[in-house]
Scaffold this motif. Structure first.
Motif, mmCIF file in Angstrom:
data_model
loop_
_atom_site.group_PDB
_atom_site.id
_atom_site.type_symbol
_atom_site.label_atom_id
_atom_site.label_comp_id
_atom_site.label_asym_id
_atom_site.label_seq_id
_atom_site.Cartn_x
_atom_site.Cartn_y
_atom_site.Cartn_z
ATOM 1 N N ARG A 89 53.374 81.753 45.121
ATOM 2 C CA ARG A 89 54.140 81.508 46.354
ATOM 3 C C ARG A 89 53.652 79.970 46.855
ATOM 4 N NH1 ARG A 89 57.744 85.202 47.447
ATOM 5 N NH2 ARG A 89 56.675 87.200 47.595
ATOM 6 N N GLY A 102 53.131 77.491 44.658
ATOM 7 C CA GLY A 102 53.584 76.587 43.365
ATOM 8 C C GLY A 102 52.511 76.908 42.396
ATOM 9 N N LEU A 110 58.539 76.480 38.684
ATOM 10 C CA LEU A 110 58.435 76.316 40.157
ATOM 11 C C LEU A 110 58.411 74.856 40.592
ATOM 12 C CD1 LEU A 110 55.778 79.029 41.225
ATOM 13 C CD2 LEU A 110 58.449 78.800 41.993
ATOM 14 N N LYS A 135 61.726 74.036 41.673
ATOM 15 C CA LYS A 135 62.673 74.802 42.584
ATOM 16 C C LYS A 135 61.946 74.671 43.975
ATOM 17 C CE LYS A 135 63.622 78.703 41.279
ATOM 18 N NZ LYS A 135 63.629 80.387 40.712
ATOM 19 N N VAL A 136 60.775 74.331 44.148
ATOM 20 C CA VAL A 136 59.981 73.724 45.091
ATOM 21 C C VAL A 136 60.582 72.399 45.750
ATOM 22 C CG1 VAL A 136 57.912 72.988 46.280
ATOM 23 C CG2 VAL A 136 57.695 75.027 44.789
ATOM 24 N N PHE A 172 63.798 73.360 47.484
ATOM 25 C CA PHE A 172 63.470 73.934 48.645
ATOM 26 C C PHE A 172 63.257 73.027 49.901
ATOM 27 C CE2 PHE A 172 60.903 77.304 50.893
ATOM 28 C CZ PHE A 172 61.893 77.849 51.523
ATOM 29 N N GLN A 220 55.558 73.645 55.182
ATOM 30 C CA GLN A 220 55.914 74.060 54.002
ATOM 31 C C GLN A 220 54.735 74.084 53.074
ATOM 32 O OE1 GLN A 220 58.845 72.052 51.870
ATOM 33 N NE2 GLN A 220 58.834 73.477 50.080
ATOM 34 N N MET A 232 56.886 77.683 47.886
ATOM 35 C CA MET A 232 58.021 78.470 48.342
ATOM 36 C C MET A 232 57.671 79.278 49.664
ATOM 37 S SD MET A 232 59.940 77.852 46.175
ATOM 38 C CE MET A 232 61.374 79.061 45.946
ATOM 39 N N LEU A 249 60.650 84.386 44.182
ATOM 40 C CA LEU A 249 60.505 83.154 43.329
ATOM 41 C C LEU A 249 61.644 83.082 42.358
ATOM 42 C CD1 LEU A 249 56.608 83.101 42.230
ATOM 43 C CD2 LEU A 249 57.754 81.941 44.379
ATOM 44 N N HIS A 254 68.875 78.129 42.814
ATOM 45 C CA HIS A 254 68.946 76.993 43.650
ATOM 46 C C HIS A 254 70.287 77.057 44.665
ATOM 47 C CE1 HIS A 254 67.014 73.222 41.319
ATOM 48 N NE2 HIS A 254 66.308 74.528 41.318
ATOM 49 N N LEU A 314 69.092 79.583 47.370
ATOM 50 C CA LEU A 314 68.014 78.959 48.330
ATOM 51 C C LEU A 314 68.917 78.173 49.355
ATOM 52 C CD1 LEU A 314 65.178 77.528 45.936
ATOM 53 C CD2 LEU A 314 64.963 79.311 47.524
#
Length: 424
Positions: free
Chosen positions: A244, A246, A326, A329-330, A333, A351, A354, A397, A401, A404
């Motif tokens: 969660r 990273g 990740l 992706k993080v 986000f 934040q 995620m 997770l 993209h 999100l």
């Protein structure tokens, strides 16, 4: 379907839900009937993105073939047997894999239970019993932090710092020394420190406090303080575990290894109830000797189907290189969340990997603006829940993209429609 929902209102009672409004004749509960990937489908065939990972549990999406196959294969063997005086292969394999997720650490023992609260109960009871039966019975106090949340069972709730989650009264459970910050440890007296058995904390971020972030370096400093005074450190990674933040575990961001690591929620990928409390050989050896045992356990401890699901989830982590993907992706986000800052009613965005909390307001609590905004988000295909007026966005997770982006856009439209800045 109407008859089924009437039966629902007649017989069921939901957690954290004002049931008077729920049972009103004009209210149609949302019934979730199926799921695939990051999407859930309701009784009318409408699809929604699972924006809070089904209350912070789902990791790889719904209906993942690897986890499904692992559960089906175990179901063909046996669904459940007692773990009291017996053992089985899925629990053994899972225990070894959990320990191996922290290579080189002192965490070598795994105690299974059912959920986050019981994982916490295990750690606290182990810590207290350890000191009591190993020459330090006066070490009877748990140090916890203001605004913490560690679960709803009696003991776990007693170390929590949010009164509303403690039910009708607050004077129950363990003996607790509560502090607001790391700096407040300097104000503890020598006698208060000598009574401490363990310190418990949600590392990096407090979830039910509204996704409240701890300062960078705080966890490492707390760990050093515990080592200095030989006090056990309990990390509640029920929410933060399994990618969660990273990394696999939040404590790895600051190279901290606790004496107890409490895991649940994402342990099975969000499929089945299962929890694990990891601890050290030092603690384990403190329970050895004639007549000694840890007198705690549950009927469904180490349930085979739960262990199989957890093994399937860890297999997905490896095969799909989830942690390696990740960082990108993080970052995406983070960029998406930043676009919400121009909304006048957005007060703050917090934040951690995620995990995100978007605070709107200021509003009087009775206006339930967080609830209203999340209900509005449903109309744009997003399911999530607030913590008061902090809108929680914690996608699986597995979210792409595009998914999100769609989630954040849905939240933006909901905030714009419902929330307007006001001091009332």
């Amino acid at each position: 379907m109407t008859s089924l929902l009437q039966t629902e209102k007649r017989h069921l009672w939901h957690p954290f839900t004002p049931m008077q409004a729920w049972c009103e004749e004009g209210h149609e509960p949302l019934m979730l009937v199926s799921g695939h990937g990051c999407y859930l489908k309701d009784q009318h065939g409408r699809e929604y993105l699972d924006g809070n990972s089904s209350i912070w549990t789902n990791i790889h999406g719904h209906g993942h073939p690897t986890i499904n196959a692992a559960i089906r294969a175990q179901l063909d063997q046996v669904a459940h047997t007692s773990f009291l005086g017996f053992t089985h292969e899925p629990a053994i394999q899972l225990g070894k894999q959990l320990v191996d997720l922290l290579p080189g650490s002192d965490l070598s023992r795994v105690f299974y239970s059912d959920n986050g609260s019981t994982a916490i109960e295990c750690a606290i009871r182990m810590a207290l019993q350890y000191w009591k039966q190993n020459g330090h019975p006066s070490r009877d106090t748990i140090l916890a932090f203001d605004r913490a949340y560690h679960g709803d069972t009696l003991g776990a709730a007693s170390v929590g710092g949010i009164p509303i989650f403690k039910g009708s009264g607050n004077d129950f459970g363990y003996r607790v020394q509560r502090v607001p910050t790391l700096e407040a440890l300097d104000d503890l007296t020598r006698d208060e420190i000598k009574r401490l058995s363990a310190v418990i904390i949600e590392p990096l971020i407090q979830g039910s406090a509204g996704m409240r972030l701890w300062p960078k370096g705080m966890l490492k400093a707390l760990s050093d303080w515990c080592r200095q005074h030989d006090i056990f450190l309990i990390l509640d990674e029920v929410m933060t575990g399994f990618g969660r933040t990273g990394k696999m575990f939040a404590c790895q961001h600051e190279d901290v290894i606790p004496d107890f690591l409490c895991l649940a929620k994402g342990l099975t990928g969000g499929y089945l109830p299962l929890a694990a409390t990891l601890t050290t050989e030092r603690v384990f050896e403190g329970f050895l000797g004639p007549g000694r045992a840890f007198y705690y356990g549950h009927s469904y401890t180490a349930n085979q189907l739960g262990c199989a699901a957890a093994l399937g989830s860890l297999q997905v982590f490896r095969e799909e290189r989830v942690l390696e993907h990740l960082p990108e992706k993080v970052a995406h986000f983070t960029h998406l969340l930043t676009t919400l800052r121009d909304l006048p009613s957005v007060m703050d965005i917090r934040q951690c990997g995620m995990i995100a909390g978007i605070e709107i307001g200021p509003y009087a609590p009775e206006r339930l603006m967080g609830v209203k905004t999340c209900l509005a988000a449903r109309q744009h295909g997003l399911l999530t829940r607030p913590v008061v007026d902090t809108l929680v966005l914690m996608p699986p997770l597995a979210a792409t993209h595009v998914e999100l982006t769609t989630m954040v856009q849905a939240l933006r439209m909901a905030i714009s429609e419902v929330a307007a800045p006001t001091s009332s």
